[in-house]
Design a protein around this motif. Structure first.
Motif, PDB file in Angstrom:
ATOM      1  N   ALA A 104       0.809  -1.218   0.000  1.00 56.40           N
ATOM      2  CA  ALA A 104       0.000   0.000   0.000  1.00 56.40           C
ATOM      3  C   ALA A 104       0.840   1.265   0.000  1.00 56.40           C
ATOM      4  O   ALA A 104       0.483   2.260  -0.642  1.00 56.40           O
ATOM      5  CB  ALA A 104      -0.938   0.006   1.209  1.00 56.40           C
ATOM      6  N   GLY A 105       1.963   1.240   0.726  1.00 57.26           N
ATOM      7  CA  GLY A 105       2.753   2.448   0.876  1.00 57.26           C
ATOM      8  C   GLY A 105       3.738   2.704  -0.234  1.00 57.26           C
ATOM      9  O   GLY A 105       4.008   3.856  -0.583  1.00 57.26           O
ATOM     10  N   VAL A 112      -7.157  -5.563  -3.697  1.00 55.91           N
ATOM     11  CA  VAL A 112      -6.884  -6.997  -3.844  1.00 55.91           C
ATOM     12  C   VAL A 112      -5.387  -7.270  -3.724  1.00 55.91           C
ATOM     13  O   VAL A 112      -4.958  -8.229  -3.057  1.00 55.91           O
ATOM     14  CB  VAL A 112      -7.417  -7.515  -5.190  1.00 55.91           C
ATOM     15  CG1 VAL A 112      -7.010  -8.972  -5.402  1.00 55.91           C
ATOM     16  CG2 VAL A 112      -8.932  -7.380  -5.251  1.00 55.91           C
ATOM     17  N   GLY A 113      -4.591  -6.430  -4.348  1.00 53.49           N
ATOM     18  CA  GLY A 113      -3.144  -6.595  -4.284  1.00 53.49           C
ATOM     19  C   GLY A 113      -2.611  -6.420  -2.871  1.00 53.49           C
ATOM     20  O   GLY A 113      -1.738  -7.171  -2.428  1.00 53.49           O
ATOM     21  N   VAL A 114      -3.130  -5.430  -2.156  1.00 48.26           N
ATOM     22  CA  VAL A 114      -2.701  -5.188  -0.772  1.00 48.26           C
ATOM     23  C   VAL A 114      -3.037  -6.387   0.100  1.00 48.26           C
ATOM     24  O   VAL A 114      -2.217  -6.842   0.901  1.00 48.26           O
ATOM     25  CB  VAL A 114      -3.359  -3.908  -0.208  1.00 48.26           C
ATOM     26  CG1 VAL A 114      -3.075  -3.776   1.289  1.00 48.26           C
ATOM     27  CG2 VAL A 114      -2.862  -2.681  -0.948  1.00 48.26           C
ATOM     28  N   PHE A 119      -1.269 -10.609   3.332  1.00 48.18           N
ATOM     29  CA  PHE A 119      -1.581 -11.913   3.916  1.00 48.18           C
ATOM     30  C   PHE A 119      -0.451 -12.902   3.676  1.00 48.18           C
ATOM     31  O   PHE A 119      -0.099 -13.679   4.574  1.00 48.18           O
ATOM     32  CB  PHE A 119      -2.886 -12.471   3.329  1.00 48.18           C
ATOM     33  CG  PHE A 119      -3.277 -13.793   3.924  1.00 48.18           C
ATOM     34  CD1 PHE A 119      -3.979 -13.846   5.123  1.00 48.18           C
ATOM     35  CD2 PHE A 119      -2.924 -14.989   3.314  1.00 48.18           C
ATOM     36  CE1 PHE A 119      -4.315 -15.067   5.695  1.00 48.18           C
ATOM     37  CE2 PHE A 119      -3.258 -16.209   3.871  1.00 48.18           C
ATOM     38  CZ  PHE A 119      -3.961 -16.242   5.074  1.00 48.18           C
ATOM     39  N   THR A 120       0.127 -12.879   2.487  1.00 46.89           N
ATOM     40  CA  THR A 120       1.228 -13.795   2.177  1.00 46.89           C
ATOM     41  C   THR A 120       2.409 -13.558   3.108  1.00 46.89           C
ATOM     42  O   THR A 120       2.976 -14.512   3.675  1.00 46.89           O
ATOM     43  CB  THR A 120       1.678 -13.622   0.714  1.00 46.89           C
ATOM     44  OG1 THR A 120       0.578 -13.920  -0.158  1.00 46.89           O
ATOM     45  CG2 THR A 120       2.841 -14.549   0.395  1.00 46.89           C
ATOM     46  N   VAL A 162      -9.131 -10.094  10.270  1.00 41.54           N
ATOM     47  CA  VAL A 162      -9.545  -8.902  11.016  1.00 41.54           C
ATOM     48  C   VAL A 162      -8.525  -7.781  10.862  1.00 41.54           C
ATOM     49  O   VAL A 162      -8.890  -6.622  10.620  1.00 41.54           O
ATOM     50  CB  VAL A 162      -9.748  -9.250  12.503  1.00 41.54           C
ATOM     51  CG1 VAL A 162      -9.988  -7.981  13.328  1.00 41.54           C
ATOM     52  CG2 VAL A 162     -10.911 -10.206  12.663  1.00 41.54           C
ATOM     53  N   ALA A 163      -7.247  -8.103  10.992  1.00 42.65           N
ATOM     54  CA  ALA A 163      -6.211  -7.071  10.960  1.00 42.65           C
ATOM     55  C   ALA A 163      -6.135  -6.383   9.601  1.00 42.65           C
ATOM     56  O   ALA A 163      -6.152  -5.144   9.519  1.00 42.65           O
ATOM     57  CB  ALA A 163      -4.860  -7.677  11.316  1.00 42.65           C
ATOM     58  N   ILE A 164      -6.054  -7.156   8.538  1.00 39.94           N
ATOM     59  CA  ILE A 164      -5.940  -6.556   7.214  1.00 39.94           C
ATOM     60  C   ILE A 164      -7.227  -5.836   6.832  1.00 39.94           C
ATOM     61  O   ILE A 164      -7.211  -4.728   6.290  1.00 39.94           O
ATOM     62  CB  ILE A 164      -5.595  -7.630   6.161  1.00 39.94           C
ATOM     63  CG1 ILE A 164      -4.224  -8.237   6.460  1.00 39.94           C
ATOM     64  CG2 ILE A 164      -5.604  -7.026   4.753  1.00 39.94           C
ATOM     65  CD1 ILE A 164      -3.863  -9.414   5.572  1.00 39.94           C
ATOM     66  N   GLY A 165      -8.372  -6.456   7.134  1.00 33.52           N
ATOM     67  CA  GLY A 165      -9.653  -5.821   6.810  1.00 33.52           C
ATOM     68  C   GLY A 165      -9.833  -4.493   7.514  1.00 33.52           C
ATOM     69  O   GLY A 165     -10.230  -3.490   6.901  1.00 33.52           O
TER      70      GLY A 165
END
Length: 218
Positions: A104-105, A112-114, A119-120, A162-165
């Motif tokens: 993102a930064g 979708v990419g973020v 997650f990976t 939860v964290a990424i969302g």
């Protein structure tokens, strides 16, 4: 006004700097206690607690004080769950910070990419933090990897969902140069810990995970 808008109005550079200061003070308190009262804790758990407190400040320090010190009066199921969650959290947190910052930064990927990149990274680091100690104990790489994937996947998926969302929602279109980008990351990490805690309790109850050892017995 939406929660996202309210969050953006609340967050300032001063607030983020204050959070950083509190987290660093919390880490200092942790290191003082580790050095003075808990030197016998394994080096891996010292790293786990350092990262946990660094991510979540006073909340992380409270988790350590409740479940991670050798001075706890007795070990309980809830304390085992907290230690297990902290272990998962420490590795996933490294991956999440690196993944979000990169995706993102720096790369400015779409949502979708973020999600995919973050997650990976979080999953790989979460698994690695389990594989490493197992291999140090003499377990082969294949067995260690299989055990880590089996025991940690449920916790990692719950934590990162939860964290990424929450991070994507709270940050919105913020860039690395905006305080809200980092504030969203800090809040989302702690929310991920809270989400993964009941999952870890369930995994311990089912015998999928053994949990970290009783520090009071060390």
């Amino acid at each position: 006004m939406s929660l996202q808008q309210a969050f953006h109005e609340l967050v300032t550079l001063e607030l983020v700097l204050a959070w950083v200061a509190v987290s660093l003070v919390s880490v200092g308190v942790l290191w003082f206690d580790l050095r003075r009262n808990n030197r016998k804790l394994p080096s891996m758990m010292k790293l786990v607690w350092t990262l946990t407190v660094l991510y979540s400040g006073v909340l992380g320090l409270a988790v350590y004080w409740y479940s991670g010190r050798s001075q706890i009066p007795d070990d309980t199921f809830l304390r085992r769950g907290m230690r297990s969650t902290a272990h998962c959290y420490s590795g996933c947190g490294v991956g999440e910070v690196l993944g979000v910052t990169l995706a993102a930064g720096i790369l400015l990927l779409n949502t979708v990419g973020v999600v995919a990149v973050t997650f990976t990274f979080a999953y790989l680091f979460g698994v690695a933090f389990t594989v490493g100690p197992l291999m140090q104990e003499g377990v082969g790489i294949r067995e260690a990897l299989a055990d880590a994937v089996y025991s940690e996947s449920g916790s990692i998926v719950a934590m990162e969902t939860v964290a990424i969302g929450s991070d994507i929602y709270l940050a919105g279109e913020a860039t690395m140069g905006e305080p809200v980008f980092w504030a969203s990351l800090a809040v989302s990490l702690s929310l991920g810990f809270l989400a993964a805690y009941p999952i870890n309790l369930g995994l311990l109850h089912l015998g999928v995970k053994e949990g970290m050892g009783d520090p009071s017995a060390m």
